[in-house]
Each structure stands twice: as C-alpha cells, then as structure tokens.
Design an enzyme around this catalytic site. Structure first.
Site, PDB file in Angstrom:
ATOM      1  N   ASP A  30     -10.053  31.810 -57.884  1.00  0.00           N
ATOM      2  CA  ASP A  30      -8.904  32.118 -56.966  1.00  0.00           C
ATOM      3  C   ASP A  30      -8.041  32.235 -58.220  1.00  0.00           C
ATOM      4  O   ASP A  30      -8.052  31.486 -59.284  1.00  0.00           O
ATOM      5  CB  ASP A  30      -8.623  30.914 -56.237  1.00  0.00           C
ATOM      6  CG  ASP A  30      -7.524  31.221 -55.231  1.00  0.00           C
ATOM      7  OD1 ASP A  30      -8.152  31.737 -54.051  1.00  0.00           O
ATOM      8  OD2 ASP A  30      -6.433  31.087 -55.526  1.00  0.00           O
ATOM      9  N   THR A 126     -12.480  39.363 -42.560  1.00  0.00           N
ATOM     10  CA  THR A 126     -12.627  40.219 -41.301  1.00  0.00           C
ATOM     11  C   THR A 126     -11.914  41.627 -41.770  1.00  0.00           C
ATOM     12  O   THR A 126     -10.645  41.570 -41.753  1.00  0.00           O
ATOM     13  CB  THR A 126     -11.932  39.605 -40.207  1.00  0.00           C
ATOM     14  OG1 THR A 126     -12.551  38.270 -39.935  1.00  0.00           O
ATOM     15  CG2 THR A 126     -11.783  40.300 -38.898  1.00  0.00           C
ATOM     16  N   LEU A 161     -16.472  30.878 -38.027  1.00  0.00           N
ATOM     17  CA  LEU A 161     -15.936  29.388 -37.932  1.00  0.00           C
ATOM     18  C   LEU A 161     -14.872  29.273 -37.546  1.00  0.00           C
ATOM     19  O   LEU A 161     -13.863  29.800 -37.566  1.00  0.00           O
ATOM     20  CB  LEU A 161     -15.774  29.026 -39.835  1.00  0.00           C
ATOM     21  CG  LEU A 161     -16.820  29.351 -40.766  1.00  0.00           C
ATOM     22  CD1 LEU A 161     -16.313  29.042 -41.996  1.00  0.00           C
ATOM     23  CD2 LEU A 161     -18.225  28.932 -40.340  1.00  0.00           C
ATOM     24  N   PHE A 261     -14.473  27.439 -23.538  1.00  0.00           N
ATOM     25  CA  PHE A 261     -13.487  28.371 -23.678  1.00  0.00           C
ATOM     26  C   PHE A 261     -12.756  28.700 -22.394  1.00  0.00           C
ATOM     27  O   PHE A 261     -12.232  29.825 -21.963  1.00  0.00           O
ATOM     28  CB  PHE A 261     -13.837  29.603 -24.443  1.00  0.00           C
ATOM     29  CG  PHE A 261     -13.294  29.466 -25.891  1.00  0.00           C
ATOM     30  CD1 PHE A 261     -13.785  28.706 -26.685  1.00  0.00           C
ATOM     31  CD2 PHE A 261     -12.559  30.640 -26.254  1.00  0.00           C
ATOM     32  CE1 PHE A 261     -13.421  28.659 -28.094  1.00  0.00           C
ATOM     33  CE2 PHE A 261     -12.005  30.494 -27.561  1.00  0.00           C
ATOM     34  CZ  PHE A 261     -12.442  29.480 -28.400  1.00  0.00           C
ATOM     35  N   ASP A 263     -10.333  26.416 -21.181  1.00  0.00           N
ATOM     36  CA  ASP A 263      -9.194  25.439 -20.899  1.00  0.00           C
ATOM     37  C   ASP A 263      -7.927  26.189 -21.157  1.00  0.00           C
ATOM     38  O   ASP A 263      -7.732  26.786 -21.968  1.00  0.00           O
ATOM     39  CB  ASP A 263      -9.285  24.570 -22.166  1.00  0.00           C
ATOM     40  CG  ASP A 263     -10.502  23.368 -22.065  1.00  0.00           C
ATOM     41  OD1 ASP A 263     -10.858  23.241 -20.933  1.00  0.00           O
ATOM     42  OD2 ASP A 263     -10.560  22.896 -23.096  1.00  0.00           O
ATOM     43  N   CYS A 272      -6.325  34.028 -36.433  1.00  0.00           N
ATOM     44  CA  CYS A 272      -7.542  34.728 -36.228  1.00  0.00           C
ATOM     45  C   CYS A 272      -7.340  35.694 -34.935  1.00  0.00           C
ATOM     46  O   CYS A 272      -7.255  37.009 -34.981  1.00  0.00           O
ATOM     47  CB  CYS A 272      -8.570  34.068 -36.095  1.00  0.00           C
ATOM     48  SG  CYS A 272      -9.177  33.037 -37.732  1.00  0.00           S
ATOM     49  N   LYS A 331      -3.748  24.193 -32.844  1.00  0.00           N
ATOM     50  CA  LYS A 331      -4.912  23.587 -32.026  1.00  0.00           C
ATOM     51  C   LYS A 331      -5.041  22.179 -32.614  1.00  0.00           C
ATOM     52  O   LYS A 331      -4.764  22.137 -33.817  1.00  0.00           O
ATOM     53  CB  LYS A 331      -6.263  24.360 -31.902  1.00  0.00           C
ATOM     54  CG  LYS A 331      -6.912  24.458 -33.362  1.00  0.00           C
ATOM     55  CD  LYS A 331      -8.234  25.136 -32.984  1.00  0.00           C
ATOM     56  CE  LYS A 331      -8.916  25.289 -34.285  1.00  0.00           C
ATOM     57  NZ  LYS A 331     -10.524  25.684 -34.109  1.00  0.00           N
TER      58      LYS A 331
HETATM   59  C1  UGA Z   1     -11.551  31.398 -33.780  1.00  0.00           C
HETATM   60  C2  UGA Z   1     -12.775  31.602 -33.461  1.00  0.00           C
HETATM   61  O1  UGA Z   1     -13.079  30.844 -32.328  1.00  0.00           O
HETATM   62  C3  UGA Z   1     -13.902  31.533 -34.418  1.00  0.00           C
HETATM   63  O2  UGA Z   1     -15.141  31.822 -34.062  1.00  0.00           O
HETATM   64  C4  UGA Z   1     -13.548  32.660 -35.621  1.00  0.00           C
HETATM   65  O3  UGA Z   1     -14.390  32.249 -36.824  1.00  0.00           O
HETATM   66  C5  UGA Z   1     -12.182  32.392 -36.119  1.00  0.00           C
HETATM   67  O4  UGA Z   1     -11.431  32.448 -34.970  1.00  0.00           O
HETATM   68  C6  UGA Z   1     -11.870  33.251 -37.131  1.00  0.00           C
HETATM   69  O5  UGA Z   1     -11.816  34.402 -36.711  1.00  0.00           O
HETATM   70  O6  UGA Z   1     -11.615  33.076 -38.302  1.00  0.00           O
HETATM   71  P1  UGA Z   1      -9.926  29.507 -34.463  1.00  0.00           P
HETATM   72  O7  UGA Z   1      -8.827  30.344 -34.708  1.00  0.00           O
HETATM   73  O8  UGA Z   1     -10.165  28.418 -35.777  1.00  0.00           O
HETATM   74  O9  UGA Z   1     -11.566  30.023 -34.549  1.00  0.00           O
HETATM   75  O10 UGA Z   1      -9.769  28.557 -33.343  1.00  0.00           O
HETATM   76  P2  UGA Z   1     -10.428  28.441 -31.840  1.00  0.00           P
HETATM   77  O11 UGA Z   1     -10.914  27.165 -31.600  1.00  0.00           O
HETATM   78  O12 UGA Z   1     -11.125  29.606 -31.421  1.00  0.00           O
HETATM   79  O13 UGA Z   1      -8.880  28.434 -30.923  1.00  0.00           O
HETATM   80  C7  UGA Z   1      -8.069  29.470 -30.950  1.00  0.00           C
HETATM   81  C8  UGA Z   1      -7.001  29.184 -29.848  1.00  0.00           C
HETATM   82  O14 UGA Z   1      -7.195  29.316 -28.754  1.00  0.00           O
HETATM   83  C9  UGA Z   1      -6.193  27.857 -30.453  1.00  0.00           C
HETATM   84  O15 UGA Z   1      -4.805  28.134 -30.116  1.00  0.00           O
HETATM   85  C10 UGA Z   1      -6.689  27.033 -29.081  1.00  0.00           C
HETATM   86  O16 UGA Z   1      -5.903  26.081 -28.552  1.00  0.00           O
HETATM   87  C11 UGA Z   1      -6.814  28.086 -28.088  1.00  0.00           C
HETATM   88  N1  UGA Z   1      -7.956  27.832 -27.025  1.00  0.00           N
HETATM   89  C12 UGA Z   1      -9.166  27.444 -27.259  1.00  0.00           C
HETATM   90  C13 UGA Z   1      -7.449  27.560 -25.561  1.00  0.00           C
HETATM   91  O17 UGA Z   1      -6.298  27.740 -25.284  1.00  0.00           O
HETATM   92  N2  UGA Z   1      -8.577  27.204 -24.705  1.00  0.00           N
HETATM   93  C14 UGA Z   1      -9.961  26.985 -25.206  1.00  0.00           C
HETATM   94  O18 UGA Z   1     -10.635  26.756 -24.014  1.00  0.00           O
HETATM   95  C15 UGA Z   1     -10.179  27.147 -26.213  1.00  0.00           C
END
Ligand code: UGA
Length: 434
Positions: A30, A126, A161, A261, A263, A272, A331
């Site tokens: 890095d 990505t 991830l 997923f 909620d 992402c 989150k």
């Molecule tokens: C997301 C994907 O879930 C991963 O698989 C992917 O690798 C990653 O993007 C990426 O492209 O690097 P991430 O952004 O870390 O992961 O977070 P998530 O857990 O997917 O949550 C994303 C958003 O959706 C958050 O704001 C969370 O609060 C919201 N969310 C999630 C909800 O509103 N309801 C749910 O039931 C789940």
C-alpha cells in the site's frame, strides 16, 4: 503459496490476513506508510471484528511471519499471485472510475516486466463487466511486454464480504467465484483457494472474468433490490397499519423468497450497494439498456430517510429544537459512515432548523468529517437528554436496552428507522414500516 495483495483497504487487509490464516505467505502493498507500519506492528487500521486477532497472529513481533506490509511494489516479485484490491470510486454520473485500478495495473505491470517467471494477476475489486479483459489485461500486456495466457495470467475473483463480519464471511463463504480467461491462471487461483475450499466445503464457481465481474453486480443488485422491495412493501404496510416485520416473517418461509435480508427500515448504505448499483445502472445505460428495477431500487432507497423525517413532521415541529440521532454508522458492527442513511437524516433535520445531537458507539469520528458542527454526544443517554425527538438510524444492540433514558427527553417522541428500540409506555413511538 506466496501471495501479494495490492491495497490495504477493508477488503485488502481482510483477505491478506485471511490468506495468511490459510497458510500462505502474504505481502500487503500500500502507498500509505502509516497503514503499512500499523500492519507491521500487528495492528489493524480499520474497525473490523476478528481482524485484529488475525493480524496480531500473523504480522508483527511474535506473529507467524506469514503477513507483512510494504510500500514497495517490488515485493510482488517474490510472489506467484497478486490480488488487486484497489478502490473503484464513482464518477459524478454514477459510472465506475477505473483510474486507480489502471494506475495500479500499470505500476504492477512495470514491476513484473523485470520478472522472467509466470505471474498471475487477480482483480479483486468490484469492476463492471469487461474491465479485466478490456482494460487490465491490455495494460499488463503493454507494461510487461508479454502475452496474457503465455507469460502471465489474469483472473477475477469477486468478494462477497460484509463489513463487520468480513473475516467470518471469508473463512466460511457461501461460494467462491473464480473467473479466468486462461487455464494456468485458473489453476493458480484454485491453488490459492484450495485450503479454504477443502476446509469450508464451499461451492466453487469457475467461469470467465467477464461473468465473474457480473456475478458480483448481480449479487449486490439483487440484495439491494430485495431490501428496496421489502421497504416498498413496508411503506404500503405502514399506510394500512400493518406490521411489515410480521409480513416478512411469513413470506420468508417461502424458500423462493428466503428469510434473510428482509429487515425493512431506513434503507441501505455503505460503500457497496449504493456505488455498485449506480455503476451497473450506468454501465447498462452505456449499452443502451434502461435498468428499470435497479433504478427503482435506488429510488425507494432514497425515499426512506425522507419518509422517516416525514413521520417526525407528523409529531413535532423541530425548528429550534434539540433532536437526537441514534446511530451514525451505515450498519452496526462498523465505524464506516459512507452513504449512511444518517447523512440524509441529519441534513433533513438541519433543513428543519433542528439542533442535532448525534450518538454512535464507534462512528463519531468518521461522521465528523461530514458534519463538523453538530453535537456528538458521548452516550445515547446524553443525546436524548432534553431532546424534543429521537430518530433511530442504526440498529446497534445497545439501543435495544434503552429505557429510562427516554425519560430525560423534553418530549418522548421516538421515530424508529430500524426496529431496535421497543415501544414502551409514555413514549410516542412510530416505526417507519410497522
Ligand atoms: C454488502 C454485501 O452484503 C456483501 O455481500 C458484499 O461483499 C459487500 O456489500 C461488498 O460489495 O463489498 P455490506 O455493504 O458490508 O455488504 O453490508 P450489508 O450487511 O449487506 O448491509 C448493507 C446495508 O443494507 C446496510 O445499510 C444495512 O443496514 C442494510 N440492511 C441489511 C437492511 O436495511 N436490512 C437488512 O435486512 C439487511
């Protein structure tokens, strides 16, 4: 194997530490000297569960020595495979900006030009379909003076991830996607992932680089759309006095829908979903296709914070009043505030003339960069003290335990965007979709 990982962001650091955990010799490259020093001291530059243990185990004094960091690209010459984990920001129109990837590939190619041995370069970031084949491979070809598939290999290995659970997601994946345009590169990628695949028994999808790239966008696009669909349905539920969570529990029993997923609430943020949906929408338009569903997913997501603020307007005029915002991270489990729904919520409150008192257990410092002049309370109780209303934006567990803290509010109005705080007597409570 000997592996180099270019980029020490959240993906690069996580996979570098996890590769070391799998038994590989890893060097993380890095440009940021502070980050490099931190890793070499056995410490972690980001807030990510389980990562500190892994980095301490493999880097720094007393570590296994399987993980080290450097600012020198030349380190890749002692390795067989390089993973490119560089940022892919977005242009103003939402399209992907590949310039950092291009610069990294050029520097890597220039370095590999001195290398007589075969080397496989794997794109981990990505990138929109065709980027590896049409942009990265030609750069490496020109810089090394070699030929893809003959003197060097190129692959694409998307990551799935989630921030906050990245180590667990890496070590126990739903799937491993290996994209390659030549057999030898594919063979190298199989060798890298072999210890994981045999231990975790994860299904492996082998394909070309273009398809691997699209799988990542389809995965994130589908999840973002699933969330927006339950939020859209949730908004209808709210209009009819129906609890969306009860509805979601029922429809989740259908295997074709699935219970995860679902909620619903104030929407998705992070680095992402917003960026990836914007990039693939722009890429689709670039080819003359209107991605209606992905557009709608974004539109619904943009609407949710406005609806949260609308519910607040139904209960209180907050002009000149103190309003608590509970949660700033996009989150729970992370200090990342990129595209957090807290940002439009704070903006909306300020437009209404409110004085914002925000609290987050870990993300305060990061949010200060966006909003240097709002109040950052040291606890949820302190944020609630004297507030005319509270808006819940992140579902941190500790908010579920809040109880008499609400008694210190000037007006006990709670507008809930995540369903973590319970209704209780004496509280004027509105759930966004329930
Ligand atoms: C997301 C994907 O879930 C991963 O698989 C992917 O690798 C990653 O993007 C990426 O492209 O690097 P991430 O952004 O870390 O992961 O977070 P998530 O857990 O997917 O949550 C994303 C958003 O959706 C958050 O704001 C969370 O609060 C919201 N969310 C999630 C909800 O509103 N309801 C749910 O039931 C789940």
């Amino acid at each position: 194997m000997r592996i180099s990982v270019i980029g020490s962001g959240y993906v690069g650091t996580t996979i570098a530490a996890c590769f070391a955990e799998l038994g590989h010799e890893v060097v993380n490259v890095d440009v940021d000297e502070d980050v490099v020093e931190t890793i070499n001291a056995g410490e972690v530059p980001i807030h990510e569960d389980r990562l500190p243990d892994l980095v301490a185990e493999h880097a720094g004094e007393g570590g296994t020595g399987r993980l080290r960091a450097t600012t020198e690209y030349e380190a890749v010459l002692d390795t067989e495979v390089t993973f490119l984990c560089l940022p892919t920001p977005q242009n103003d129109d939402g399209s992907i900006d590949l310039s950092i990837m291009e610069a990294g590939a050029t520097q890597l190619g220039d370095t590999l030009a001195a290398n007589a041995d075969w080397h496989t370069v794997v794109v981990k970031s990505t990138v929109v379909p065709g980027s590896t084949e049409d942009v990265i491979t030609p750069i490496l070809t020109e810089a090394t003076g070699g030929t893809a598939g003959e003197t060097f290999g190129v692959g694409m290995n998307p990551e799935f991830l989630r921030e906050g659970t990245a180590v667990g997601d890496f070590l126990d994946p739903d799937k491993v996607v290996l994209g390659a345009d030549d057999d030898r590169a594919l063979g190298d990628m199989r060798d890298v992932f072999d210890p994981l695949v045999s231990n975790a028994d994860a299904p492996v999808v082998e394909t070309n680089t273009r398809t691997a790239e699209m799988i990542k966008y389809a995965n994130n696009g589908f999840l973002a759309a699933k969330l927006s669909l339950i939020n859209d349905i949730g908004n209808v539920c709210k209009e009819y006095g129906v609890d969306t969570y009860e509805v979601a529990d029922a429809i989740g029993l259908d295997d074709r829908i699935g219970e995860r997923f679902l909620d619903s609430g104030v929407g998705w943020g992070g680095s992402c979903f917003p960026k990836d949906t914007a990039a693939i929408r722009a890429a689709a338009r670039d080819r003359g296709y209107e991605p209606t569903m992905l557009d709608a997913a974004t539109e619904v997501n943009d609407r949710q914070p406005r609806r949260l603020l609308g519910l607040l307007d139904d209960h209180a005029d907050v002009d000149g009043e103190r309003v608590a915002v509970l949660g700033l991270a996009f989150k729970p489990g992370t200090d990342d505030v990129r595209n957090s729904r807290a940002i439009p919520v704070v903006e909306g409150l300020r437009e209404r003339g409110a004085t914002v008192a925000a609290y987050d257990p870990v993300a305060t410092e990061n949010m200060r960069a966006h909003f240097p002049d709002i109040e950052y309370a040291p606890s949820a109780a302190a944020a609630l003290d004297g507030a005319a209303a509270a808006l819940v934006v992140t579902d941190w567990d500790e908010f579920a335990a809040l109880d008499e803290e609400f008694d210190a509010m000037q007006e006990p109005v709670v507008i809930e965007g995540r369903r973590v705080v319970d209704r209780r007597e004496g509280l004027t409570y509105e759930g966004l979709t329930w």
